[in-house]
Design an enzyme around this catalytic site. Structure first.
Site, short mmCIF file in Angstrom:
data_model
loop_
_atom_site.label_atom_id
_atom_site.label_comp_id
_atom_site.label_asym_id
_atom_site.label_seq_id
_atom_site.Cartn_x
_atom_site.Cartn_y
_atom_site.Cartn_z
N GLU A 150 -44.68 -61.90 56.62
CA GLU A 150 -45.13 -63.27 56.90
C GLU A 150 -44.09 -64.32 56.47
O GLU A 150 -44.33 -65.14 55.58
CB GLU A 150 -46.47 -63.55 56.21
CG GLU A 150 -47.61 -62.75 56.79
CD GLU A 150 -48.97 -63.15 56.21
OE1 GLU A 150 -49.01 -63.77 55.12
OE2 GLU A 150 -49.99 -62.84 56.83
N GLU A 308 -52.35 -57.31 60.33
CA GLU A 308 -53.30 -57.48 59.23
C GLU A 308 -54.52 -58.22 59.70
O GLU A 308 -54.42 -59.18 60.48
CB GLU A 308 -52.70 -58.34 58.11
CG GLU A 308 -51.57 -57.76 57.34
CD GLU A 308 -51.08 -58.75 56.28
OE1 GLU A 308 -51.86 -59.61 55.85
OE2 GLU A 308 -49.91 -58.66 55.92
C1 GLA Z 1 -51.31 -62.12 53.92
C2 GLA Z 1 -50.27 -61.19 53.34
C3 GLA Z 1 -50.85 -60.00 52.66
C4 GLA Z 1 -52.04 -60.38 51.85
C5 GLA Z 1 -53.05 -61.03 52.76
C6 GLA Z 1 -54.35 -61.38 52.07
O1 GLA Z 1 -51.65 -61.87 55.19
O2 GLA Z 1 -49.34 -60.77 54.30
O3 GLA Z 1 -49.85 -59.44 51.83
O4 GLA Z 1 -51.66 -61.26 50.86
O5 GLA Z 1 -52.50 -62.23 53.22
O6 GLA Z 1 -55.26 -61.95 52.97
#
Ligand code: GLA
Length: 670
Positions: A150, A308
């Site tokens: 991210e 995710e």
């Molecule tokens: C983000 C991050 C993950 C985690 C999630 C929690 O998407 O990429 O590592 O911290 O948030 O929701």
């Protein structure tokens, strides 16, 4: 673009075995197999373990994890751990810590706390990426590189002196000389003229409102700076393992708007995205659909991966809502419906320590005797049943224009109304299309629009001449264009387009506005023909267009609120206000009916219908978000894939909260 070397629809999540004693790992892989997990992302935050001190490596743990996964037939999406530099790095390079807008230098102690322009960070990141690439390029478990994590989630902007220098370098390349920059930024205003490049700094906290063009270029620079880090890592990985695709996980929704993903997406071998629900959104299924359509569009229509989402509550909202019965399944399958060829979660096993200990996971704190685990196992079976859907794509005749530059510019301070938010506007136009089952793509303003009948621009506050000409050509050439208020107002440098609003779209829309009348929060005005409008109004004069609706109260009584203009062989609509949801829905229904756009399938209220088209078959996803069973017509020769049963009588009944995926013969319609 490459494809992922995992069969069917990939299934898994972020796997952080380093957080657990090794005896837990055997249980992990056993349960992964039980759930049908086929791919996990590993190593995302493991830099401190892999490189305990500068240049000293210990890959023993990762070696064992990758081998174990491979022995169990589970593929690895191997991450470069560069989102979380270790403490030793910052002690050696304190100058790599980021500085916020107020000049405060942050400390290490969480993650992504580095300056994107730091040469020391870049060097260290490329070094660990290179070591990983060299060691695991040939490892049979590794099917994809997960570059960083991210980008920009926590450090999209750094205002330190190193960043300032990099910003000046970027500006020099963009403008070549200071006169061009001074013109573009309009620096005669407030005595801001620059005579030396070194006078230019990031838009740090200052007494009054900073220059809009300066701020906009800063946003562009920040996106590009992180993109250059991604590309540098990708090159290192590519060199070692040319056949292994690279991705990095986007965040196209929620409040995150730091990166211009139109510029990022072509650099990814496989586009992936993270999506989380907002606890306060009563219809998050619409958010999922919008997100999926946007990601599929970023991927150029090709399948993408959901890297995710959550099985239940997250831990970073004021109140973190658990999912209701069936919601986990509906959410995941909705992402598939909108083009995902892989479904993954943050995370595999719920952490017992650390900042995310209250975040849900595939394997919750409660263990396998839990609803989430049962749902996770059932979802694995569902995804297996959808294997043949892989590779199929959407088919839309409506395009919604989406542009990060326009979003950034619209949301700069000192606008006519700070209530006008880009994502809210897009969502308010998208919602009625979603409710009517109309398939939507997202496009850049300068995209090839030849495959669309209808193009909607809920807001395009900023548009360059090329984008405006492209949309105008589309309407004049026979398309239907609908533009929302406060569009076409400024050029790419945030300079107002003079002569009346909506500047760049005045001619194609056949209107001319001489003054803006934004409405106060809670204020609404009635419209002729019924309904009300809120948020915005403007004194529109007709210049070729006809009035569809006008205001029936307030200072603009009798002034057009919605207009329609026959231009060339097409039509252009202007929505100079925000009609209430049912009035907007009726209007968009009319616009799309006139444009000849049909829904994917007519369904009872609450049933989402999405079509993925493969070379031999269409896949109709029916997701019942409502409380009652619903009947939907399908092709006479159809099979429901999740239950694996042939459909009799050309009709299915989708139970409340249920999902069906119906394979139909490929239809002839485009
Ligand atoms: C983000 C991050 C993950 C985690 C999630 C929690 O998407 O990429 O590592 O911290 O948030 O929701």
């Amino acid at each position: 673009m490459s494809t992922l070397n995992v069969p069917g629809i990939a299934y898994g999540g972020d796997y952080n075995p380093e957080q657990w004693p090794e005896e837990v790992w055997a249980e992990d892989v056993r349960l992964m197999r039980e759930a049908g997990v086929t791919m996990v992302s590993v190593g995302i935050f493991s830099w401190a373990l892999l490189e305990p001190s500068e240049g000293v490596y210990d890959f023993s743990l990762l070696d064992r994890i990758l081998d174990l996964l491979h022995e169990n037939g589970i593929a690895a999406d191997l991450a470069t751990p560069t989102a979380a530099p270790p403490a030793w790095f910052f002690r050696a390079h304190p100058e790599a810590l980021p500085v916020d807008r107020d000049g405060r230098q942050l400390s290490y102690g969480s993650r992504q706390t580095f300056c994107p322009s730091s040469p020391a960070y870049r060097e260290a990141a490329l070094r660990i990426a290179g070591e990983l690439a060299a060691r695991y390029a040939e490892h049979p478990a590794v099917v994809m590189w997960h570059v960083h994590n991210e980008y920009g989630c926590h450090n999209a902007e750094c205002y330190c002196d190193t960043s300032a220098e990099a910003f000046r370098g970027w500006l020099r390349a963009r403008y070549e000389n200071l006169d061009a920059l001074n013109d573009a930024w309009g620096t005669t205003f407030w005595s801001q003229r620059y005579y030396d490049w070194d006078e230019i700094i990031p838009p740090r906290a200052t007494g009054a409102v900073p220059n809009p063009a300066h701020q906009l270029d800063w946003r562009r620079f920040c996106s590009e700076e992180l993109l250059s880090l991604y590309k540098a890592e990708r090159e290192v990985l590519r060199e070692a393992a040319p056949g292994t695709p690279a991705t990095t996980n986007f965040m196209v929704m929620y409040a995150f708007d730091a990166l211009d993903y139109w510029r990022w997406a072509p650099e990814l071998d496989i586009v992936s995205n993270d999506h989380y629900l907002r606890s306060t959104d009563p219809e998050s299924e619409i958010d999922i659909a919008l997100s999926g359509d946007l990601v599929r569009s970023l991927a150029g229509g090709r399948p993408w991966l959901l890297m995710e989402h959550s099985t239940g509550a997250v831990n970073w909202q004021p109140v973190n809502r658990a999912k209701t019965a069936g919601e986990l399944r509906r959410n995941a399958l909705a992402h598939v419906a909108h083009g995902a060829d892989g479904i993954a979660y943050f995370q595999w096993r719920a952490a017992k320590a650390g900042a995310e200990q209250w975040h849900s996971a595939m394997l919750p704190h409660a263990g396998t005797d839990s609803q989430i685990w049962r749902d996770v196992v059932a979802l694995g079976a569902d995804l297996k049943a959808l294997a043949e859907v892989r590779g199929s794509t959407g088919t839309a005749s409506v395009a919604v224009v989406w542009d990060w530059n326009a979003r950034w510019a619209l949301e700069l301070p000192s606008q006519p109304s700070e209530q006008v938010r880009y994502l809210d506007l897009v969502r308010s136009w998208y919602e009625p299309l979603w409710r009517s089952g109309v398939a939507v793509d997202f496009v850049r303003p300068d995209a090839d629009l030849s495959s669309y009948r209808l193009v909607l621009a809920p807001n395009l506050y900023l548009v360059d001449d090329e984008g405006a000409a492209n949309l105008t050509r589309f309407a004049e050439g026979g398309g239907t264009l609908a533009v929302g208020f406060h569009s076409g107002a400024v050029d790419e440098n945030c300079h107002v387009r003079l002569g009346g609003y909506p500047g760049a779209f005045r001619d194609v829309l056949g209107v001319r506005t001489d003054e803006l009348f934004p409405l106060l929060p809670g204020e609404s005005v009635s419209l002729s023909g019924g309904g009300t409008a809120s948020l915005w109004s403007e004194r529109v004069h007709l210049a070729g267009a006809e009035t569809i609706t006008s205001y029936t109260e307030g200072p603009l009584t009798g002034i057009p609120a919605v207009t329609r203009h026959g231009c060339g062989t097409g039509t252009a609509w202007y929505l100079a206000t925000l009609p209430d949801p049912s009035t907007l829905a009726a209007l968009l229904d009319r616009i799309r009916a006139e444009a000849g756009v049909a829904p994917v399938r007519v369904t009872p209220e609450g049933v989402e219908a999405v079509l993925r088209r493969g070379p031999e078959a269409d896949y109709l996803f029916l997701i019942n978000h409502g409380d009652g069973g619903a009947e939907v017509d399908v092709a006479p020769d159809a099979t429901e894939l999740l239950a694996g049963e042939r459909v009799h009588g050309g009709r299915v009944t989708v139970a409340a909260g249920d999902v069906m995926v119906v394979r139909e013969p490929r239809s002839a319609t485009p």
